[in-house]
Design an enzyme around this catalytic site. Structure first.
Site, PDB file in Angstrom:
ATOM      1  N   HIS A 141      33.990 -44.538  47.440  1.00  0.00           N
ATOM      2  CA  HIS A 141      35.247 -43.940  46.973  1.00  0.00           C
ATOM      3  C   HIS A 141      36.490 -44.619  47.530  1.00  0.00           C
ATOM      4  CE1 HIS A 141      35.058 -42.229  50.972  1.00  0.00           C
ATOM      5  NE2 HIS A 141      36.329 -41.935  50.849  1.00  0.00           N
TER       6      HIS A 141
HETATM    7  C1  UD1 Z   1      40.524 -38.475  50.729  1.00  0.00           C
HETATM    8  C2  UD1 Z   1      40.884 -39.081  52.079  1.00  0.00           C
HETATM    9  C3  UD1 Z   1      39.755 -40.018  52.536  1.00  0.00           C
HETATM   10  C4  UD1 Z   1      38.415 -39.335  52.494  1.00  0.00           C
HETATM   11  C5  UD1 Z   1      38.178 -38.785  51.086  1.00  0.00           C
HETATM   12  C6  UD1 Z   1      36.831 -38.099  50.972  1.00  0.00           C
HETATM   13  C7  UD1 Z   1      43.277 -39.524  52.482  1.00  0.00           C
HETATM   14  C8  UD1 Z   1      44.283 -40.577  52.571  1.00  0.00           C
HETATM   15  N1  UD1 Z   1      42.084 -39.889  52.005  1.00  0.00           N
HETATM   16  O1  UD1 Z   1      40.500 -39.524  49.773  1.00  0.00           O
HETATM   17  O2  UD1 Z   1      40.025 -40.419  53.870  1.00  0.00           O
HETATM   18  O3  UD1 Z   1      37.391 -40.245  52.839  1.00  0.00           O
HETATM   19  O4  UD1 Z   1      39.246 -37.855  50.809  1.00  0.00           O
HETATM   20  O5  UD1 Z   1      36.610 -37.525  49.746  1.00  0.00           O
HETATM   21  O6  UD1 Z   1      43.544 -38.402  52.834  1.00  0.00           O
HETATM   22  N2  UD1 Z   1      40.540 -35.625  42.996  1.00  0.00           N
HETATM   23  C9  UD1 Z   1      39.910 -34.733  42.176  1.00  0.00           C
HETATM   24  N3  UD1 Z   1      39.530 -33.526  42.705  1.00  0.00           N
HETATM   25  C10 UD1 Z   1      39.748 -33.189  44.001  1.00  0.00           C
HETATM   26  C11 UD1 Z   1      40.408 -34.117  44.824  1.00  0.00           C
HETATM   27  C12 UD1 Z   1      40.783 -35.328  44.309  1.00  0.00           C
HETATM   28  O7  UD1 Z   1      39.708 -34.986  41.005  1.00  0.00           O
HETATM   29  O8  UD1 Z   1      39.364 -32.076  44.409  1.00  0.00           O
HETATM   30  C13 UD1 Z   1      40.932 -36.955  42.444  1.00  0.00           C
HETATM   31  C14 UD1 Z   1      42.350 -36.974  41.976  1.00  0.00           C
HETATM   32  O9  UD1 Z   1      42.430 -37.770  40.851  1.00  0.00           O
HETATM   33  C15 UD1 Z   1      43.077 -37.655  43.126  1.00  0.00           C
HETATM   34  C16 UD1 Z   1      42.019 -38.608  43.645  1.00  0.00           C
HETATM   35  O10 UD1 Z   1      40.783 -37.925  43.453  1.00  0.00           O
HETATM   36  O11 UD1 Z   1      44.244 -38.283  42.727  1.00  0.00           O
HETATM   37  C17 UD1 Z   1      42.179 -38.945  45.087  1.00  0.00           C
HETATM   38  O12 UD1 Z   1      42.266 -37.775  45.897  1.00  0.00           O
HETATM   39  P1  UD1 Z   1      43.007 -37.827  47.325  1.00  0.00           P
HETATM   40  O13 UD1 Z   1      42.905 -36.522  48.019  1.00  0.00           O
HETATM   41  O14 UD1 Z   1      44.371 -38.417  47.162  1.00  0.00           O
HETATM   42  O15 UD1 Z   1      42.194 -38.918  48.113  1.00  0.00           O
HETATM   43  P2  UD1 Z   1      40.621 -39.228  48.213  1.00  0.00           P
HETATM   44  O16 UD1 Z   1      40.378 -40.526  47.510  1.00  0.00           O
HETATM   45  O17 UD1 Z   1      39.805 -38.059  47.838  1.00  0.00           O
END
Ligand code: UD1
Length: 367
Positions: free
Chosen positions: A210
């Site tokens: 991821h």
């Molecule tokens: C976050 C953490 C990362 C961790 C990861 C585990 C930061 C900078 N990153 O990254 O360290 O390893 O979580 O999962 O805090 N999204 C969904 N549903 C959700 C959450 C996210 O669809 O419940 C999608 C959205 O499109 C979002 C993208 O995932 O924009 C990224 O989510 P985000 O929380 O920004 O970062 P992660 O890549 O999940």
């Protein structure tokens, strides 16, 4: 006295679970409130973790959701500040290195509230990683540092932190791991979607992916999928896909071959049920490098560096980057049994939460 415990994203939930379990069982001289920032919000990224890990409903839910880094961090800060001003805690406990960790530590510090950072001092040395920025900033303003491995203490000392603020306590995520493995062993679960895969494939590997550096670039992601395809000709693979990765696979028009079974993101227990019996794990996660080391399972890390060097020095982890040939070569090596053997690191014994809470009890009343 009162502490706030903050969790926001999937890798936070397994770290707060054993702390809250210990708080409910033990007798500690403070009350606690649980704050969920809502950084992760999908059912399978959040709610199922609360249910399975026996985490009570949060006292506060900030409901921030996704956004750019600035947007997400800013929303957490604004909403967290409101509750800190209304229901003032004596200490805020943050865990790990996600945006919620950073946001809440800054807010607390500026309100004159003490900050305890659990999993402090880890450094990948790669400032392009958003988590590295989060780690450095959080540690620069924390008052109590709870460290999982010696490298954490070394970094903090080198950054000038007072020795008596650094506590090498082991790892709360491993407390949770052992607790949940024991639960699974007591009552083997047959209802997980992964059970069927295990029945069909007595020997298999597990993939997770991821990190933006691996999945946001078309060429890199295509190369990794090519490597995984080749590994899957020797060992069936199962790949629970993070929403970010899923979106990019679709955007880039990539396909996952039949030899790799894909699933939606799995709950903690379904995932544990899977990886605890795997021959091999291929991942770019931080925590999984540690969980595989604790269980003695070979781990191939698709990153150029790690902030958890103990998993390489003492554990079962090898760092291979995203080069397809290296991934395949290291996977073959692990399958031939000539990979790293590994031992369990010091203090990864299931008692980190007790050490943290005992230290905080003393500290809060000494001030
Ligand atoms: C976050 C953490 C990362 C961790 C990861 C585990 C930061 C900078 N990153 O990254 O360290 O390893 O979580 O999962 O805090 N999204 C969904 N549903 C959700 C959450 C996210 O669809 O419940 C999608 C959205 O499109 C979002 C993208 O995932 O924009 C990224 O989510 P985000 O929380 O920004 O970062 P992660 O890549 O999940």
């Amino acid at each position: 006295k009162k502490i706030f415990i903050v969790a926001g994203a999937r890798p936070n939930f397994m770290k707060i679970a054993p702390i809250i379990r210990e708080l409910r069982q033990g007798s500690y001289p403070f009350e606690y409130k649980l704050v969920h920032t809502g950084q992760h919000y999908d059912k399978e990224m959040s709610d199922v973790f609360f249910e399975e890990l026996e985490i009570p409903s949060p006292d506060y839910h900030l409901d921030v959701g996704s956004g750019s880094h600035a947007e997400q961090t800013a929303k957490v800060m604004v909403r967290f500040e409101e509750i800190c001003m209304k229901d003032r805690p004596d200490l805020v406990m943050v865990v790990g290195d996600v945006n919620s960790t950073l946001a809440c530590s800054i807010v607390a510090k500026k309100l004159g509230i003490k900050v305890a950072h659990v999993e402090a001092g880890l450094r990948s040395g790669d400032i392009r990683m958003p988590e590295e920025v989060n780690r450095i900033v959080t540690d620069s303003i924390s008052d109590y540092f709870f460290v999982t491995e010696k490298s954490g203490a070394d970094h903090l000392l080198a950054e000038g932190k007072p020795k008596d603020s650094i506590h090498f306590v082991g790892h709360v995520m491993i407390d949770n791991l052992f607790h949940q493995v024991e639960k699974l062993n007591r009552r083997p679960e047959t209802s997980f979607e992964t059970t069927f895969f295990k029945q069909r494939h007595p020997s298999y590997g597990v993939v997770t992916l991821h990190r933006p550096s691996n999945v946001d670039n078309q060429e890199t992601l295509a190369g990794i999928i090519r490597a995984l395809t080749e590994v899957s000709t020797a060992l069936p693979l199962i790949f629970p896909i993070h929403p970010r990765t899923q979106a990019n696979i679709r955007k880039f028009g990539l396909t996952i071959p039949d030899g790799i079974v894909t699933t939606k993101p799995l709950s903690y227990m379904a995932f544990l049920n899977l990886f605890k019996d795997a021959r091999l794990v291929l991942t770019d996660s931080g925590g999984i490098q540690e969980e595989t080391t604790a269980l003695g399972i070979p781990c191939i890390t698709l990153r150029e560096n790690t902030e958890r060097p103990i998993t390489v020095e003492e554990g079962t982890n090898v760092i291979v980057g995203s080069d397809p040939e290296r991934i395949v070569a290291e996977a073959k090596k692990a399958l031939s049994g000539s990979g790293a053997a590994g031992k369990r690191p010091e203090l990864w014994d299931g008692k980190a939460s007790v050490r943290i809470l005992t230290t905080l009890s003393d500290a809060l009343y000494a001030d």
